[in-house]
Design an enzyme around this catalytic site. Structure first.
Site, PDB file in Angstrom:
ATOM      1  N   GLY A  37      10.598   0.170  13.784  1.00  0.00           N
ATOM      2  CA  GLY A  37      11.904   0.802  13.619  1.00  0.00           C
ATOM      3  C   GLY A  37      12.907   0.181  14.582  1.00  0.00           C
ATOM      4  O   GLY A  37      14.083   0.008  14.255  1.00  0.00           O
ATOM      5  N   THR A  38      12.439  -0.153  15.762  1.00  0.00           N
ATOM      6  CA  THR A  38      13.312  -0.786  16.759  1.00  0.00           C
ATOM      7  C   THR A  38      13.882  -2.086  16.198  1.00  0.00           C
ATOM      8  O   THR A  38      15.078  -2.367  16.323  1.00  0.00           O
ATOM      9  CB  THR A  38      12.492  -1.082  18.043  1.00  0.00           C
ATOM     10  OG1 THR A  38      11.983   0.153  18.528  1.00  0.00           O
ATOM     11  CG2 THR A  38      13.332  -1.764  19.095  1.00  0.00           C
ATOM     12  N   ASN A  56      15.480  12.632  17.790  1.00  0.00           N
ATOM     13  CA  ASN A  56      14.063  12.634  18.152  1.00  0.00           C
ATOM     14  C   ASN A  56      13.703  13.593  19.283  1.00  0.00           C
ATOM     15  O   ASN A  56      12.548  13.958  19.432  1.00  0.00           O
ATOM     16  CB  ASN A  56      13.615  11.224  18.527  1.00  0.00           C
ATOM     17  CG  ASN A  56      14.514  10.574  19.538  1.00  0.00           C
ATOM     18  OD1 ASN A  56      15.714  10.448  19.332  1.00  0.00           O
ATOM     19  ND2 ASN A  56      13.956  10.174  20.663  1.00  0.00           N
ATOM     20  N   GLN A 114      12.875   9.506  12.346  1.00  0.00           N
ATOM     21  CA  GLN A 114      12.239  10.814  12.546  1.00  0.00           C
ATOM     22  C   GLN A 114      12.285  11.696  11.306  1.00  0.00           C
ATOM     23  O   GLN A 114      11.551  12.678  11.242  1.00  0.00           O
ATOM     24  CB  GLN A 114      12.906  11.554  13.711  1.00  0.00           C
ATOM     25  CG  GLN A 114      12.612  10.961  15.072  1.00  0.00           C
ATOM     26  CD  GLN A 114      11.157  11.128  15.517  1.00  0.00           C
ATOM     27  OE1 GLN A 114      10.397  11.898  14.946  1.00  0.00           O
ATOM     28  NE2 GLN A 114      10.772  10.381  16.537  1.00  0.00           N
ATOM     29  N   HIS A 160       4.743   4.712  11.496  1.00  0.00           N
ATOM     30  CA  HIS A 160       3.823   5.414  12.404  1.00  0.00           C
ATOM     31  C   HIS A 160       4.271   6.830  12.763  1.00  0.00           C
ATOM     32  O   HIS A 160       3.541   7.566  13.426  1.00  0.00           O
ATOM     33  CB  HIS A 160       3.548   4.581  13.665  1.00  0.00           C
ATOM     34  CG  HIS A 160       4.653   4.538  14.678  1.00  0.00           C
ATOM     35  ND1 HIS A 160       4.624   5.316  15.814  1.00  0.00           N
ATOM     36  CD2 HIS A 160       5.790   3.813  14.751  1.00  0.00           C
ATOM     37  CE1 HIS A 160       5.700   5.046  16.543  1.00  0.00           C
ATOM     38  NE2 HIS A 160       6.422   4.143  15.918  1.00  0.00           N
ATOM     39  N   THR A 216       5.136 -14.055   8.413  1.00  0.00           N
ATOM     40  CA  THR A 216       4.187 -13.768   7.340  1.00  0.00           C
ATOM     41  C   THR A 216       4.152 -12.268   7.051  1.00  0.00           C
ATOM     42  O   THR A 216       4.058 -11.460   7.975  1.00  0.00           O
ATOM     43  CB  THR A 216       2.780 -14.274   7.735  1.00  0.00           C
ATOM     44  OG1 THR A 216       2.886 -15.679   7.971  1.00  0.00           O
ATOM     45  CG2 THR A 216       1.762 -14.014   6.632  1.00  0.00           C
ATOM     46  N   CYS A 237      10.175   5.555  28.995  1.00  0.00           N
ATOM     47  CA  CYS A 237       9.871   5.678  30.413  1.00  0.00           C
ATOM     48  C   CYS A 237       9.214   4.390  30.868  1.00  0.00           C
ATOM     49  O   CYS A 237       8.186   4.387  31.516  1.00  0.00           O
ATOM     50  CB  CYS A 237       8.943   6.876  30.589  1.00  0.00           C
ATOM     51  SG  CYS A 237       8.226   7.108  32.186  1.00  0.00           S
TER      52      CYS A 237
END
Ligand code: PLP
Length: 389
Positions: A69-70, A156, A182, A204, A240, A328
């Site tokens: 997602g980042t 989130n 989210q 995930h 790939t 963190c």
């Protein structure tokens, strides 16, 4: 067994996804190869693309698979910025909600530092929702200067859902990106109904594997890619194609959308039970934006007179995994920018944690947390006062 209440950070694999993953990883073939192995992999990827697109209210050609997602957020933020500034160098202002995830804030800050972008934050109301009047003001005063507006679909740390359709209406043609990492799979999400130009979803967070996500990108928008190489994914994401993970992502999406309303109801009841039990065990606990409509399983709590790190460690010692929801990486917990944006003081933000419940959470687990929370908070308060604060 430890109790996992950090489902917003990542979720356990759904058993159906686990089965699919082991079957898919035992296949071989590069989805870009012309031979039979490659064509079979390609077929599976395209079926997965069709399935995810249908569940997200997009068309298959609008799905660009990425590694996280980042990455999808970076592709949208930098890609839109670069193409807008190329067309008009004066259009260098990026407008984002003050409580976006770091995967939005950091690429914007990088553009500010390295490429001359400007940044305006949309403030957040006490309910944990963006201030639409403030957004309207920003847009009215800067219409020709705005490259992109980014507002997340569900936050989130708080779980609150944002009025994306209103944002699109106010933007009136300015590109709008929404980070739906989210929300997709957990609450209704429909890309075309929202009317945004791009959206990020990630596997995930919904029982799928790590390392696969997607940017949904409107037809005809040509973004500058982050990666250059083999030209996969319409030249927007070289590398790939991760066929097994993409097929597993589709399974996770199917299962979570099919089970969505049932899970929502059950998880919301468990969250409400946790809230009630915490209230009676720790009467001065405060709940942040807990009454605003949103994700079913997030409960953000301030325990006055404690400190986040020691709360989380004491909970962990008691067999309960919770978190703050903010990154963190330095090993030192910063005061959450989300809670600061919500109006909490630094001290209040530093004494707040997030419980996030999910598909596998049970009432017995919630009752165990309820029975242990008073002791944990008392120890955290003792530690806090010993530290002389
Ligand atoms: N956006 C939001 C709102 C998130 O909660 C997360 C993950 O915590 C991300 C983006 C990043 O997604 P990923 O872990 O797939 O990179």
């Amino acid at each position: 067994m430890a109790i996992y209440l950090d489902h917003a950070a990542t979720t356990p694999l759904h058993p159906r996804v686990q089965e699919i993953l082991s079957a898919e990883f035992s296949r071989t073939g590069n989805a870009s190869s012309l031979h039979t192995f490659g064509r079979e992999q390609r077929k599976r990827v395209e079926e997965a693309r069709e399935s995810i697109a249908a569940l997200a209210g997009a068309s298959p050609t609008e799905i660009v698979f990425t590694g996280s997602g980042t990455e999808a957020n970076n592709l949208a933020i930098k890609g839109f910025y670069w193409s807008q500034v190329k067309a008009d160098p004066g259009r260098n202002l990026i407008v984002i909600a003050a409580f976006e995830h770091h995967a939005i804030i950091e690429p914007v800050e990088w553009l500010v530092e390295h490429e001359g972008a400007e940044l305006a934050y949309i403030p957040i109301t006490a309910d944990g929702v963006i201030d639409l009047a403030a957004l309207r003001g920003i847009v009215e005063n800067n219409r020709d200067r705005i490259a992109l507006i980014a507002v997340m679909h569900a936050n989130n740390e708080l779980g609150t859902v944002q009025p994306i359709r209103d944002v699109v209406e106010i933007a009136a043609g300015i590109p709008v990106h929404t980070d739906a990492v989210q929300s997709f799979g957990k609450i209704p999400f429909n890309y075309s109904e929202l009317g945004v130009h791009s959206a990020t979803i990630s596997a995930h967070k919904i029982g799928g594997p790590l390392g696969v996500a997607a940017l949904i990108l409107e037809h005809g928008i040509d973004l500058t890619p982050l990666l250059h190489g083999g030209g996969q994914e319409r030249d927007l994401r070289s590398g790939t194609i991760n066929a097994p993970a993409i097929v597993a992502f589709a399974t996770a999406a199917q299962v979570s959308c099919a089970e969505q309303s049932e899970n929502f109801q059950r998880i919301r009841e468990l969250r409400d039970s946790l809230k009630t039990q915490i209230s009676s065990a720790v009467p001065d606990a405060r709940f942040n934006a807990a009454d605003t409509p949103g994700l079913p399983g997030i409960l953000n709590v301030t325990f006055p007179g404690t400190e986040t790190d020691s709360l989380l460690l004491l909970l962990d010692n008691a067999g309960i995994a919770a978190s703050t929801g903010s990154a963190c990486s330095a090993g030192v917990q910063q005061a959450s920018h989300v809670l600061i944006a919500l109006g909490l003081s630094e001290d209040e933000a530093r004494s707040s944690i997030r419980f996030s419940l999910g598909r596998t959470t049970t009432q017995a687990e919630i009752d165990e947390v309820g029975s242990k929370i008073a002791g944990v908070v008392a120890s955290a308060r003792a530690a806090y006062s010993v530290m002389g604060r």
